[in-house]
Motif scaffolding. Structure first.
Motif, PDB file in Angstrom:
ATOM      1  N   VAL A   1       1.198  -0.932  -0.133  1.00 14.59           N
ATOM      2  CA  VAL A   1       0.144  -0.106  -0.017  1.00 14.59           C
ATOM      3  C   VAL A   1       0.893   1.049   0.372  1.00 14.59           C
ATOM      4  CG1 VAL A   1      -0.221  -0.198   2.645  1.00 14.59           C
ATOM      5  CG2 VAL A   1      -1.645   1.206   1.131  1.00 14.59           C
ATOM      6  N   THR A   2       0.562   2.077  -1.270  1.00  8.61           N
ATOM      7  CA  THR A   2       1.127   3.445  -1.372  1.00  8.61           C
ATOM      8  C   THR A   2       1.184   4.194   0.067  1.00  8.61           C
ATOM      9  OG1 THR A   2      -0.012   4.253  -2.249  1.00  8.61           O
ATOM     10  CG2 THR A   2       0.957   3.454  -3.664  1.00  8.61           C
ATOM     11  N   PRO A   3       2.131   4.917   1.267  1.00  2.00           N
ATOM     12  CA  PRO A   3       1.500   5.811   2.066  1.00  2.00           C
ATOM     13  C   PRO A   3       1.427   7.638   1.602  1.00  2.00           C
ATOM     14  CG  PRO A   3       4.183   5.955   1.442  1.00  2.00           C
ATOM     15  CD  PRO A   3       3.805   5.177   0.846  1.00  2.00           C
ATOM     16  N   GLY A   4       0.946   7.475   2.326  1.00  5.65           N
ATOM     17  CA  GLY A   4      -0.250   8.825   2.346  1.00  5.65           C
ATOM     18  C   GLY A   4      -1.320   9.258   1.629  1.00  5.65           C
ATOM     19  N   PRO A   5      -2.135  10.322   2.099  1.00  3.86           N
ATOM     20  CA  PRO A   5      -3.200  10.523   1.665  1.00  3.86           C
ATOM     21  C   PRO A   5      -4.006   9.446   0.730  1.00  3.86           C
ATOM     22  CG  PRO A   5      -2.357  12.035   0.705  1.00  3.86           C
ATOM     23  CD  PRO A   5      -0.795  11.450   1.395  1.00  3.86           C
ATOM     24  N   LEU A   6      -3.985   9.427  -0.907  1.00  9.17           N
ATOM     25  CA  LEU A   6      -4.063   9.319  -0.950  1.00  9.17           C
ATOM     26  C   LEU A   6      -3.325   7.561  -1.721  1.00  9.17           C
ATOM     27  CD1 LEU A   6      -4.131  11.657  -4.370  1.00  9.17           C
ATOM     28  CD2 LEU A   6      -6.208  10.785  -2.952  1.00  9.17           C
ATOM     29  N   ARG A   7      -4.141   5.868  -0.851  1.00 14.97           N
ATOM     30  CA  ARG A   7      -4.058   4.886  -0.861  1.00 14.97           C
ATOM     31  C   ARG A   7      -3.948   4.218  -1.866  1.00 14.97           C
ATOM     32  NH1 ARG A   7      -6.753   4.876   4.049  1.00 14.97           N
ATOM     33  NH2 ARG A   7      -8.207   6.019   2.865  1.00 14.97           N
ATOM     34  N   THR A   8      -2.798   3.218  -3.036  1.00 12.07           N
ATOM     35  CA  THR A   8      -3.259   2.581  -3.344  1.00 12.07           C
ATOM     36  C   THR A   8      -2.664   1.257  -3.596  1.00 12.07           C
ATOM     37  OG1 THR A   8      -2.723   4.364  -5.298  1.00 12.07           O
ATOM     38  CG2 THR A   8      -2.812   1.558  -6.062  1.00 12.07           C
ATOM     39  N   LEU A   9      -3.622   0.260  -3.683  1.00 16.16           N
ATOM     40  CA  LEU A   9      -3.266  -1.270  -2.902  1.00 16.16           C
ATOM     41  C   LEU A   9      -2.775  -2.080  -4.579  1.00 16.16           C
ATOM     42  CD1 LEU A   9      -5.748  -2.300  -0.489  1.00 16.16           C
ATOM     43  CD2 LEU A   9      -3.795  -2.629  -0.381  1.00 16.16           C
ATOM     44  N   SER A  10      -1.792  -2.413  -4.005  1.00 15.20           N
ATOM     45  CA  SER A  10      -1.660  -3.157  -5.803  1.00 15.20           C
ATOM     46  C   SER A  10      -0.588  -4.756  -4.673  1.00 15.20           C
ATOM     47  CB  SER A  10      -0.311  -2.662  -6.681  1.00 15.20           C
ATOM     48  OG  SER A  10      -0.243  -1.271  -6.868  1.00 15.20           O
TER      49      SER A  10
ATOM     50  N   LEU B   1      -7.659  -0.128  -5.488  1.00 19.36           N
ATOM     51  CA  LEU B   1      -7.038  -0.913  -6.009  1.00 19.36           C
ATOM     52  C   LEU B   1      -6.788  -1.871  -7.229  1.00 19.36           C
ATOM     53  CD1 LEU B   1      -6.358  -4.307  -4.495  1.00 19.36           C
ATOM     54  CD2 LEU B   1      -8.702  -4.860  -5.971  1.00 19.36           C
ATOM     55  N   ASP B   2      -4.805  -2.145  -7.438  1.00 19.86           N
ATOM     56  CA  ASP B   2      -4.905  -1.590  -8.698  1.00 19.86           C
ATOM     57  C   ASP B   2      -3.726  -2.704  -9.095  1.00 19.86           C
ATOM     58  OD1 ASP B   2      -3.410  -0.897 -11.484  1.00 19.86           O
ATOM     59  OD2 ASP B   2      -2.759   0.408 -10.474  1.00 19.86           O
ATOM     60  N   LEU B   3      -4.388  -4.292  -9.211  1.00 20.11           N
ATOM     61  CA  LEU B   3      -3.393  -5.009  -9.462  1.00 20.11           C
ATOM     62  C   LEU B   3      -3.424  -5.090 -11.309  1.00 20.11           C
ATOM     63  CD1 LEU B   3      -5.904  -7.704  -7.983  1.00 20.11           C
ATOM     64  CD2 LEU B   3      -4.163  -5.978  -6.838  1.00 20.11           C
ATOM     65  N   PRO B   4      -1.984  -4.605 -11.755  1.00 16.50           N
ATOM     66  CA  PRO B   4      -1.850  -4.890 -12.777  1.00 16.50           C
ATOM     67  C   PRO B   4      -1.288  -6.007 -13.605  1.00 16.50           C
ATOM     68  CG  PRO B   4       0.340  -3.818 -11.711  1.00 16.50           C
ATOM     69  CD  PRO B   4      -0.961  -4.163 -10.705  1.00 16.50           C
ATOM     70  N   GLU B   5      -0.763  -6.786 -14.569  1.00 15.79           N
ATOM     71  CA  GLU B   5       0.026  -7.718 -15.481  1.00 15.79           C
ATOM     72  C   GLU B   5      -0.694  -9.018 -14.861  1.00 15.79           C
ATOM     73  OE1 GLU B   5       1.425  -6.879 -17.344  1.00 15.79           O
ATOM     74  OE2 GLU B   5       2.325  -4.485 -16.670  1.00 15.79           O
ATOM     75  N   ALA B   6      -1.472  -9.091 -14.439  1.00 14.74           N
ATOM     76  CA  ALA B   6      -2.373 -10.384 -14.485  1.00 14.74           C
ATOM     77  C   ALA B   6      -2.760 -10.853 -15.984  1.00 14.74           C
ATOM     78  CB  ALA B   6      -3.947 -10.224 -13.986  1.00 14.74           C
ATOM     79  N   ARG B   7      -2.718 -12.344 -15.668  1.00 12.27           N
ATOM     80  CA  ARG B   7      -3.243 -13.157 -16.567  1.00 12.27           C
ATOM     81  C   ARG B   7      -3.843 -13.311 -17.315  1.00 12.27           C
ATOM     82  NH1 ARG B   7       0.565 -17.550 -19.133  1.00 12.27           N
ATOM     83  NH2 ARG B   7      -0.775 -18.355 -18.522  1.00 12.27           N
TER      84      ARG B   7
ATOM     85  N   SER C   1      -8.968  -2.954 -11.467  1.00 11.62           N
ATOM     86  CA  SER C   1      -8.815  -2.268 -10.743  1.00 11.62           C
ATOM     87  C   SER C   1      -9.994  -1.799 -10.189  1.00 11.62           C
ATOM     88  CB  SER C   1      -9.257  -0.944 -11.863  1.00 11.62           C
ATOM     89  OG  SER C   1      -9.593   0.014 -11.664  1.00 11.62           O
ATOM     90  N   LEU C   2     -10.322  -1.210  -9.113  1.00  7.40           N
ATOM     91  CA  LEU C   2     -11.588  -1.197  -8.391  1.00  7.40           C
ATOM     92  C   LEU C   2     -11.446  -0.204  -6.876  1.00  7.40           C
ATOM     93  CD1 LEU C   2     -13.961  -2.900  -7.395  1.00  7.40           C
ATOM     94  CD2 LEU C   2     -12.673  -4.044  -5.427  1.00  7.40           C
TER      95      LEU C   2
ATOM     96  N   ILE D   1     -10.621   8.976  -8.682  1.00 10.63           N
ATOM     97  CA  ILE D   1      -9.615   9.983  -9.531  1.00 10.63           C
ATOM     98  C   ILE D   1      -8.230   9.188  -9.482  1.00 10.63           C
ATOM     99  CG2 ILE D   1      -8.046  12.217  -9.240  1.00 10.63           C
ATOM    100  CD1 ILE D   1     -10.459  12.774  -7.347  1.00 10.63           C
ATOM    101  N   LEU D   2      -7.173   8.532  -8.782  1.00 14.12           N
ATOM    102  CA  LEU D   2      -6.362   7.339  -9.105  1.00 14.12           C
ATOM    103  C   LEU D   2      -6.849   6.308 -10.108  1.00 14.12           C
ATOM    104  CD1 LEU D   2      -5.893   6.653  -5.749  1.00 14.12           C
ATOM    105  CD2 LEU D   2      -4.782   8.488  -6.740  1.00 14.12           C
TER     106      LEU D   2
END
Length: 343
Positions: free
Chosen positions: A52-61, A101-107, A304-305, A313-314
């Motif tokens: 999870v990215t730190p800060g106010p805008l948190r992205t889970l990968s 939630l950002d999950l790149p490179e899924a088959r 993406s979720l 926005i993200l």
């Protein structure tokens, strides 16, 4: 993680303990981790290793983002949908911990794409070659021209040099990886580009990953020596039922001998005869050389979720960035076909 990755028919080398522990030690040291373990009774049946990215805008990968060609949740056979649904349930009850939630490179066919309510975006092309049961049948499938080139270049090399084709062992690994790094970087420096191993951190990560994968029986570092000097290397991984070709390095001054063709042919042959692989996966990028082997296209997916208004926005920014990256990589591949560059 080791047991789940070994059990799962959909898991790739990029989801193994050997790969992800090396990533954590050398590329993801600053990442905040969230490790979700799904159990049936006391038996682990699924795993979601998240950052999870730190800060106010948190992205889970998922762990491993950046240098991994495929990422996904891990599930024991038969538990794929339960893990995807359980993951979604955790997301809903923990919305304060994430925005996007950002999950790149899924088959295609990944567990991640089964997460209810997620958006699926088309991502990079990953060409792959379905393999025949024997090398003889495979060469027939290649066609007359490629079959003739394979024979011609090996004979030409044998007439000019003492030729040795080999696979790295525990005793040779460190020197072989150094040779591979140098060959890869030499080619990219000739194009005034940094290459994948320009930084000490990148080299340390891949050396650690290679050590672990070799010990686990999953590394296939193919090398071509001429008069005792390594002049070509192909960095591959094997996890049944496929062998993955990650990166290559070739001596540019010997381009007339098409070292890449010779060594790739040997890697495919090894995948068939030694590993019983059903597929040779060329991984991300639609470079022209892959299609000369008869590769077919398969598109990765980005899952993406959205979990909050900020997450919308993200997600919008992420989708636009993906579109721009794909357009840029397509232009780069068109201009520099015949090799590939990882971020």
């Amino acid at each position: 993680m080791r047991r789940l990755a070994e059990m799962s028919p959909t898991a790739t080398p990029f989801q193994t303990w050997e790969w992800l522990s090396a990533w954590r030690a050398h590329s993801g040291r600053r990442a905040k981790l969230i490790l979700l373990v799904f159990e049936e009774g006391s038996k682990p049946v699924g795993l979601a290793p998240l950052t999870v990215t730190p800060g106010p805008l948190r992205t889970l990968s998922l762990m491993g983002r950046g240098g991994s060609d495929y990422l996904d949740l891990l599930a024991a056979p038969g538990y794929e949908q339960q893990i995807a649904t359980g993951f979604r349930d955790w997301l809903l009850t923990n919305k304060r911990r994430w925005d996007w939630l950002d999950l790149p490179e899924a088959r295609p066919g990944s567990i991640a794409e089964r997460v209810p309510g997620s958006d699926i975006w088309e991502a990079e092309t990953c060409p792959y070659l379905p393999l025949e049961l024997t090398w003889e049948a495979q060469t027939k499938a290649f066609g007359k021209k490629l079959r003739g080139n394979l024979s011609y270049y090996e004979r030409a090399l044998g007439k000019t040099y003492t030729l040795a084709l080999r696979v790295a062992t525990a005793e040779t690994l460190e020197a072989d990886m150094d040779a591979f790094f140098a060959l890869h970087q030499k080619r990219w420096r000739g194009r005034y580009m940094p290459g994948a191993f320009a930084s000490e951190r990148a080299r340390a990560f891949h050396l650690a990953a290679a050590r672990g994968l070799l010990e686990a029986g999953a590394l296939r570092l193919h090398l071509l020596d001429l008069d005792g000097v390594t002049q070509a290397a192909i960095y591959c991984f094997h996890k049944s039922p496929r062998t993955c070709y990650y990166l290559g390095g070739f001596e540019p001054t010997l381009a007339k001998f098409s070292l890449g063709t010779v060594l790739t042919g040997r890697a495919i042959r090894h995948a068939i005869e030694a590993d019983g692989a059903q597929e040779f996966d060329f991984l991300r990028g639609d470079e022209p050389y892959k299609y000369r082997w008869g590769a077919l296209d398969r598109k990765n997916q980005r899952i993406s979720l959205v979990g909050s208004p900020a997450g919308r926005i993200l997600a919008a920014m992420g989708k636009k960035q993906l579109e721009l990256e794909l357009a840029l990589k397509h232009r780069m591949h068109a201009a520099h076909g015949g090799d590939k560059k990882k971020p």
